[in-house]
Design a protein around this motif. Structure first.
Motif, short mmCIF file in Angstrom:
data_model
loop_
_atom_site.label_atom_id
_atom_site.label_comp_id
_atom_site.label_asym_id
_atom_site.label_seq_id
_atom_site.Cartn_x
_atom_site.Cartn_y
_atom_site.Cartn_z
N MET A 1 167.29 35.71 -1.48
CA MET A 1 167.70 36.44 -2.71
C MET A 1 167.62 37.77 -2.75
SD MET A 1 166.51 35.42 -6.70
CE MET A 1 165.99 36.28 -7.62
N SER A 2 168.62 38.23 -2.99
CA SER A 2 168.84 39.82 -2.89
C SER A 2 168.09 40.56 -4.10
CB SER A 2 170.13 40.38 -2.96
OG SER A 2 170.85 39.72 -4.27
N GLU A 3 167.68 41.87 -3.85
CA GLU A 3 166.80 42.75 -4.61
C GLU A 3 168.08 43.96 -4.95
OE1 GLU A 3 163.86 42.13 -5.88
OE2 GLU A 3 163.64 40.38 -4.83
N PRO A 117 157.52 51.96 -17.08
CA PRO A 117 156.65 51.44 -17.85
C PRO A 117 156.09 52.68 -18.83
CG PRO A 117 155.64 51.53 -15.64
CD PRO A 117 157.27 51.85 -15.72
N ASP A 118 156.21 54.06 -18.36
CA ASP A 118 155.70 54.88 -19.36
C ASP A 118 156.98 55.90 -19.66
OD1 ASP A 118 154.61 57.15 -20.50
OD2 ASP A 118 152.93 57.64 -18.87
N ALA A 119 157.61 55.91 -20.74
CA ALA A 119 158.59 56.75 -20.81
C ALA A 119 158.50 58.16 -21.02
CB ALA A 119 159.20 56.21 -22.25
N ARG A 120 156.98 58.44 -21.23
CA ARG A 120 156.94 60.15 -21.17
C ARG A 120 156.91 60.56 -19.63
NH1 ARG A 120 152.60 57.99 -24.58
NH2 ARG A 120 151.58 58.14 -22.70
N SER A 121 156.48 59.77 -18.79
CA SER A 121 156.53 60.30 -17.35
C SER A 121 157.50 59.47 -16.45
CB SER A 121 154.94 60.38 -16.78
OG SER A 121 154.73 58.91 -16.69
N TRP A 122 158.61 59.03 -17.01
CA TRP A 122 159.57 58.38 -16.16
C TRP A 122 159.81 58.93 -14.95
CZ3 TRP A 122 164.77 59.35 -15.78
CH2 TRP A 122 165.20 60.57 -16.21
N SER A 123 160.23 60.23 -15.16
CA SER A 123 160.85 60.85 -13.85
C SER A 123 160.14 61.15 -12.71
CB SER A 123 161.39 62.46 -14.26
OG SER A 123 160.20 63.09 -14.70
N VAL A 124 158.75 60.77 -12.77
CA VAL A 124 157.74 60.87 -11.72
C VAL A 124 158.13 59.71 -10.68
CG1 VAL A 124 155.39 60.47 -11.17
CG2 VAL A 124 155.77 61.90 -13.08
N ARG A 125 158.64 58.65 -11.19
CA ARG A 125 159.08 57.60 -10.55
C ARG A 125 160.42 57.62 -9.65
NH1 ARG A 125 156.31 53.14 -11.26
NH2 ARG A 125 157.95 51.43 -10.68
N LEU A 126 161.06 58.97 -9.91
CA LEU A 126 162.08 59.01 -9.17
C LEU A 126 161.97 59.98 -7.85
CD1 LEU A 126 164.63 59.43 -12.08
CD2 LEU A 126 164.24 57.53 -10.73
N ARG A 127 160.88 60.31 -7.53
CA ARG A 127 160.25 61.24 -6.46
C ARG A 127 159.94 60.38 -5.42
NH1 ARG A 127 156.38 64.82 -10.02
NH2 ARG A 127 158.23 65.80 -11.28
N ARG A 128 161.02 59.60 -5.01
CA ARG A 128 160.92 58.64 -3.64
C ARG A 128 162.45 58.40 -3.41
NH1 ARG A 128 158.03 53.86 -6.43
NH2 ARG A 128 156.88 55.54 -7.63
N PRO A 129 162.79 57.82 -2.32
CA PRO A 129 164.07 57.34 -1.99
C PRO A 129 164.63 56.28 -2.66
CG PRO A 129 162.59 56.99 -0.07
CD PRO A 129 161.67 57.53 -1.09
N LEU A 130 163.91 55.26 -2.75
CA LEU A 130 164.05 53.90 -3.64
C LEU A 130 163.36 53.50 -4.61
CD1 LEU A 130 164.92 51.47 -0.65
CD2 LEU A 130 166.52 52.69 -2.05
N LEU A 131 163.87 52.97 -5.83
CA LEU A 131 162.70 52.62 -6.95
C LEU A 131 163.38 50.99 -7.09
CD1 LEU A 131 160.97 52.87 -8.96
CD2 LEU A 131 162.62 53.70 -10.45
N HIS A 132 162.58 50.14 -6.84
CA HIS A 132 163.02 48.72 -7.17
C HIS A 132 163.20 48.62 -8.78
CE1 HIS A 132 161.97 44.36 -8.06
NE2 HIS A 132 162.68 44.43 -6.94
N LEU A 133 164.02 47.83 -8.93
CA LEU A 133 164.86 47.43 -10.22
C LEU A 133 164.47 45.80 -10.39
CD1 LEU A 133 167.98 49.63 -10.36
CD2 LEU A 133 166.13 50.21 -11.62
N PRO A 134 163.98 45.55 -11.55
CA PRO A 134 163.85 44.09 -11.82
C PRO A 134 165.50 43.80 -12.26
CG PRO A 134 161.90 45.42 -13.14
CD PRO A 134 162.95 46.45 -12.34
N GLU A 135 165.66 42.61 -12.32
CA GLU A 135 166.92 41.95 -12.47
C GLU A 135 167.59 42.62 -13.61
OE1 GLU A 135 170.72 40.97 -12.42
OE2 GLU A 135 169.33 41.11 -10.62
N ASP A 136 166.85 42.42 -14.56
CA ASP A 136 167.38 42.81 -15.96
C ASP A 136 167.60 44.44 -16.07
OD1 ASP A 136 167.11 40.20 -17.05
OD2 ASP A 136 165.33 40.82 -18.17
N ASP A 137 166.77 45.07 -15.51
CA ASP A 137 167.10 46.50 -15.44
C ASP A 137 168.45 46.63 -14.52
OD1 ASP A 137 164.88 47.13 -16.70
OD2 ASP A 137 163.86 48.04 -14.85
#
Length: 176
Positions: A1-3, A117-137
Motif C-alpha cells: 500500500m502506498s503512502e 497536531p499543534d496549529a500554533r507551531s505547524w511550520s516547525v514540522r516543515l523543516r525536513r525534506p518529507l512529512l508523512h501525510l495520513p490518507e485523509d490529509d
C-alpha cells in the motif's frame, strides 16, 4: 500500500530542478521518512513561502502532485544547490502542476490536517525534506490541488524562468 508525503522545497532553483528533471534528491542526514519512501508513494510538492523569495508577501503552497517511480538510492553524482549537497535521490512522475504563484495555500488548512497536531507551531514540522501525510490529509490536499493545477508542460516554463533556467540548461550549481 502506498503512502503520501509532502515533499518540502525551500527555493526556486531546487523546485525548477525537481520539476524539470522529474526526480528529487535528499540530504545525507538520516531521516526515517526518506528511508521508508518507496515506488508508488505519492508526493505532494510543497513550496515554502521563502521559495518565492518574498516571505512577507508569499505563502507556502502545494504546487504539484508526483509519484515515486524508483527506489531512493545513493546518486552517482550528488546534486548540489549553493552550499548544500544531496547524495541520495529517486525518480518521479509528476502528474499535475499549478501555475507559478498558484497552488493550494497550506496555512488555511492546517487546523483540518492531522499531520499538524499543534496549529500554533505547524511550520516547525516543515523543516525536513518529507512529512508523512495520513490518507485523509493527502486526499484533502490532492482534491484542493486538482482544480488549481494542470499539465506539467503548460506551467513548467514559468518555474524554469523564475529560477533563471534558459533552454535545456540546469540551474547553476546543480549536479546531475
Amino acid at each position: 500500500m502506498s503512502e503520501s508525503y509532502l515533499l518540502i522545497l525551500g527555493d526556486r532553483e531546487p523546485i525548477a530542478w525537481v520539476l524539470s528533471e522529474r526526480r528529487t534528491a535528499f540530504p545525507a542526514t538520516a531521516r526515517a521518512e526518506v528511508d521508508r519512501l518507496a515506488e508508488g508513494d505519492e508526493l505532494l510538492v510543497y513550496a515554502t513561502r521563502g521559495a518565492f523569495r518574498n516571505p512577507t508577501r508569499d505563502r507556502g503552497r502545494v504546487i504539484a502532485r508526483a509519484v515515486v517511480t524508483s527506489p531512493v538510492t545513493v546518486l552517482d553524482e550528488p546534486v548540489t544547490f549553493g552550499e548544500r549537497t544531496f547524495p541520495r535521490g529517486c525518480d518521479l512522475r509528476i502528474d499535475r502542476l499549478a501555475p507559478w504563484g498558484g497552488g493550494v495555500e497550506l496555512r488555511p488548512l492546517v487546523e483540518r490536517l492531522a499531520a499538524f497536531p499543534d496549529a500554533r507551531s505547524w511550520s516547525v514540522r516543515l523543516r525536513r525534506p518529507l512529512l508523512h501525510l495520513p490518507e485523509d490529509d493527502a486526499a484533502l490536499l490532492r482534491n484542493a490541488l486538482e482544480p488549481a493545477a494542470g499539465p506539467v508542460e503548460r506551467h513548467l516554463p514559468a518555474y524554469r524562468a523564475k529560477a533563471g533556467v534558459r533552454g535545456g540548461a540546469l540551474p547553476a550549481g546543480s549536479g546531475r
